[in-house]
Write an enzyme that holds these catalytic residues in place. Structure first.
Site: not given
Length: 445
Positions: A240, A416-418, A420
């Site tokens: 994501p 990577d929004h998982r 960060i």
């Protein structure tokens, strides 16, 4: 006769496209002479002959896709028997009595026996004691081991159920087909939630058939472009993405580079802004380790890497490639600049080695080199972030309530929004700007 097979030239290389033959049938070749050129999804490689002799027959044509383990050429080395593997010959036709089995006949002397050769240890596991014994020649066993095939699972088509080379090749083809089908199903199927209440990924819609009313032309793409396409789909499907953008004041950096340009030229270095950016990123990564990491989706763990290998996206006629500057944190500006130039040259002429394309931890893409300002780059799986650098230009900005002209560099950081968050990205960019705003901070680290 020697059967020359396309060997495994590196990790992840399973096939390639034959681009060129350097010899014709009937030509004499020497041990070490480049026999043919093959294009893989990573590099173009010249494959040398492992033996001296006459090129008796080409087993593949230019444009063919060849696989690891496939016979590509027959070389007459003066020996009647095959040097690469002893060829099986028709076994002696003898009556097979109870408790006896027909033995394999091979070139050379062999003792006739009814004893079945014990299955080799390829793909051996704890349940192998329950597996059947297999009739096979040493040639077939070696081929199965080389291709990673469990020979006990192969149905033999030879005499008395003996496993032949052709059976091994068919088993390998079937295994690859099943693996590809599983990959497709994994990408298109739903990712089931582990815990009740978790969100699920819905299968994408079926891609409709493309229909056009006007004139069209279909153009085949290179193996490199196919790999780029697959990697982009993998990254965008699994990671994501989120992005944050900023404009860095690099006026002092521009001035410093101009002042040191002559010194760099005397040292044989083409000094650009990228070595400073790479060095600054390496410094920032040590302070923000999650940006130098990978996320293990299955184990739900973050893998923090203690080495700093910066990938550098390079635009080539065949597609984007990312050679890696290893241990960038341990290199000086001039050393990084030299390494960059070497990697760019090798990458663009497709002579870069696989080792130089692997094991990156963070990637920088400089679309500013071709005049681009802003972009939203795609993270290189399995990394957790990528930095996009735009073209530096002079702009009027307000400083101390005064309008001044500054050299501004557009920056985009995709994460990577998982693992960060936006706040982490903002702090990382603030530190990076601090380093690039004053080049002495980069040099003194």
């Amino acid at each position: 006769m020697f059967e020359f097979k396309f060997a495994d030239i590196g990790e992840g290389i399973h096939e390639g496209k034959l681009l060129k033959w350097f010899f014709e049938e009937g030509d004499e070749v020497k041990d070490g002479d480049n026999l043919f050129l093959v294009e893989t999804d990573k590099v173009n490689a010249e494959i040398p002959s492992p033996i001296t002799g006459k090129l008796s027959k080409k087993m593949a044509s230019v444009g063919d896709v060849i696989e690891v383990g496939q016979v590509i050429a027959i070389i007459d080395d003066g020996n009647e028997a095959d040097d690469s593997e002893q060829k099986a010959v028709e076994p002696k036709k003898e009556a097979v009595g109870e408790g006896e089995e027909e033995t394999a006949g091979v070139v050379g002397q062999i003792e006739v026996s009814s004893e079945v050769i014990e299955s080799s240890h390829e793909m051996k596991g704890k349940n192998d004691i329950n597996k059947k014994k297999v009739l096979a020649t040493p040639v077939a066993r070696k081929l199965a081991k080389d291709l990673g095939i469990d020979i006990t699972t192969v149905e033999g088509t030879g005499a008395v159920g003996r496993v032949m080379k052709e059976d091994i090749y068919k088993a390998k083809e079937a295994l690859d087909t099943r693996a590809n089908n599983k990959d497709v199903e994994a990408q298109e199927g739903e990712m089931k939630a582990k815990d009740e209440g978790e969100a699920t990924y819905i299968s994408p819609i079926k891609v409709p058939e493309m229909k056009f009313e006007g004139e069209v032309e279909r153009v085949s793409i290179s193996m490199l472009r196919k790999t780029v396409a697959k990697n982009m789909v993998l990254s965008k499907s699994l990671i994501p993405h989120a992005a944050t953008m900023n404009d860095f004041d690099v006026t002092k950096l521009v001035q410093f580079r101009m002042e040191q340009k002559e010194l760099a030229e005397k040292a044989g270095v083409h000094l650009t802004f990228m070595p400073f950016i790479i060095k600054a990123v390496a410094i920032a990564l040590k302070e923000f380790p999650v940006f130098n990491a990978s996320y293990d989706h299955e184990k739900e763990e973050v893998i923090l890497k203690k080495f700093y290998n910066i990938g550098m996206a390079v635009d080539t006629p065949d597609g984007l490639m990312v050679p890696v500057i290893k241990d960038a944190d341990q290199k000086g500006i001039f050393q990084i600049a030299r390494t960059m130039e070497e990697l760019k040259l090798e990458t663009r002429n497709r002579s870069v080695s696989l080792e130089k394309l692997q094991n990156g931890t963070f990637t920088i893409t400089n679309y500013g080199a071709i005049g681009g300002k802003y972009g939203v780059p795609v993270i290189k799986y399995p990394e957790t972030a990528i930095l996009g650098v735009g073209a530096i230009e002079k702009r009027p900005i307000v400083e101390d309530n005064q309008i001044v002209i500054k050299d501004m560099m557009p920056i985009t950081l995709c994460i990577d929004h998982r693992v960060i968050d936006g706040g982490d990205a903002g702090r990382f960019l603030m530190r990076l700007e601090e380093l690039l705003k004053d080049p002495m901070l980069v040099l003194l680290n």
